[in-house]
Enzyme design. Structure first.
Site, mmCIF file in Angstrom:
data_model
loop_
_atom_site.group_PDB
_atom_site.id
_atom_site.type_symbol
_atom_site.label_atom_id
_atom_site.label_comp_id
_atom_site.label_asym_id
_atom_site.label_seq_id
_atom_site.Cartn_x
_atom_site.Cartn_y
_atom_site.Cartn_z
ATOM 1 N N SER A 1 0.826 -1.203 0.000
ATOM 2 C CA SER A 1 0.000 0.000 0.000
ATOM 3 C C SER A 1 0.865 1.259 0.000
ATOM 4 O O SER A 1 1.684 1.453 -0.905
ATOM 5 C CB SER A 1 -0.973 -0.048 1.176
ATOM 6 O OG SER A 1 -1.983 0.920 1.043
ATOM 7 N N ASP B 1 -9.678 -4.759 -5.042
ATOM 8 C CA ASP B 1 -9.008 -3.568 -4.517
ATOM 9 C C ASP B 1 -9.283 -2.363 -5.410
ATOM 10 O O ASP B 1 -9.115 -2.428 -6.631
ATOM 11 C CB ASP B 1 -7.498 -3.836 -4.452
ATOM 12 C CG ASP B 1 -6.708 -2.740 -3.760
ATOM 13 O OD1 ASP B 1 -7.320 -1.754 -3.309
ATOM 14 O OD2 ASP B 1 -5.474 -2.878 -3.683
#
Length: 327
Positions: free
Chosen positions: A170, A271
């Site tokens: 991330s 995602d």
């Protein structure tokens, strides 16, 4: 700290709340846990170390089982890892990060060091980028056997400096990308080269929609992918089209400058950041970069699933894939 009665300046739910007096309430992130002489599941040893007092940078370092017991010390790779959490929450010392690092150190038979960089908004970007670069420079400084200042024996004793890897998830993957770009134009200590990097569910964004992202301008400005960047780097030239978060924006430095020969990009089917990760992978391939890039796309899973649902079969497979990348 008691936050009752304080006036809220900014909140990005369910992650963080910032009050008008400057205090910060972090609503997300897993609990901090101590290091271990021997992790019950993997046998990996860990300890917390200070990299720098000024600026304050610390880390948790991991040593695979039995490595320290052998008379002739085998040299193994090192993974320098940058945790996720939107640059504003989570920690190298948290339960989920420690769990992941234990698994990676064990499966990859590598020394792993997870960097505790300073968090925004108290320390806005680019501070985290500078902290992570300084930490990487400190790690590779150990290749100089004559320099004994602030040395960590687990690094100087066991690490093969021809096998230095970096990685992150991330926001940590965003950090890793930007470290790679810097390593492509600036020398690391002792002329060490990064052998490879993996970017897992990388946090990239931009003002123009990509793939399945919403086209609604106002909705886009309410997404955490947008509001977090505004919070953590309010002075970023170009906002969400700054090349540090949008590496494919017009005028961004060429991805041909990435400072490593091997790259692994991982995305997840559910995602919100998936299409950005795939676009980045394709842009690297088309950039003229001379390295080898691979894409792992896990269907049916969401952002950071390998950390948040670490005992699932897909999580175990992805962690094993990341570990097998480190050779």
């Amino acid at each position: 700290m008691d936050f009752i009665g304080k006036e809220v300046a900014t909140e990005i739910l369910p992650f963080i709340r910032v009050y008008k007096d400057g205090s910060v309430e972090r609503l997300a992130g897993s609990p901090v846990v101590p290091p271990s002489d021997s992790d019950p599941e993997t046998g990996v040893s860990s300890k917390d170390i200070i990299i720098s007092q000024n600026p304050p940078i610390s880390a948790r370092i991991y040593l695979p089982k039995h490595l320290g017991d052998q008379y002739q010390h085998p040299k193994v790779p090192i993974l320098v890892y940058f945790h996720g959490g939107g640059f504003c929450f989570e920690s190298a010392f948290s339960f989920v990060e420690t769990k992941l690092m234990n698994c990676l150190a064990c499966s990859a038979n590598s020394v792993v060091i997870s960097i505790e960089y300073r968090l925004a908004p108290e320390h806005p970007l680019p501070i985290a980028y500078e902290d992570c670069w300084a930490a990487l420079q400190w790690v590779v400084s150990h290749a100089n056997a004559d320099d004994d200042s602030n040395k960590e024996p687990w690094i100087s004793t066991y690490v093969d400096f021809d096998r230095v890897y970096i990685g992150g998830d991330s926001a940590g993957a965003n950090l890793a990308h930007n470290i790679l770009m810097r390593a492509g134009s600036e020398d690391l200590n002792n002329s060490i080269k990064i052998k490879g990097a993996f970017l897992t569910h990388p946090y990239f964004w931009g003002s123009n929609p990509v793939g399945s992202e919403t086209r609604d301008v106002e909705r886009r400005k309410k997404l955490a992918t947008y509001t977090i960047w505004q919070l953590v780097y309010p002075e970023a030239p170009g906002g969400v089209d700054n090349s540090m978060v949008n590496p494919v924006v017009l005028g961004a430095p060429s991805l041909a400058g990435l400072g490593c020969p091997r790259l692994l990009v991982s995305v997840a089917g559910k995602d919100l950041l998936r299409d950005r990760g795939i676009m980045y992978y394709n842009a690297v391939k088309e950039s003229g970069w001379k390295g080898e890039v691979e894409l792992v796309d896990v269907d049916g899973e969401d952002h950071a699933f390998h950390i948040l649902i670490h005992d699932s079969e897909n999580a175990k497979k992805l962690i094993q894939r990341l570990a097998s990348f480190i050779v």
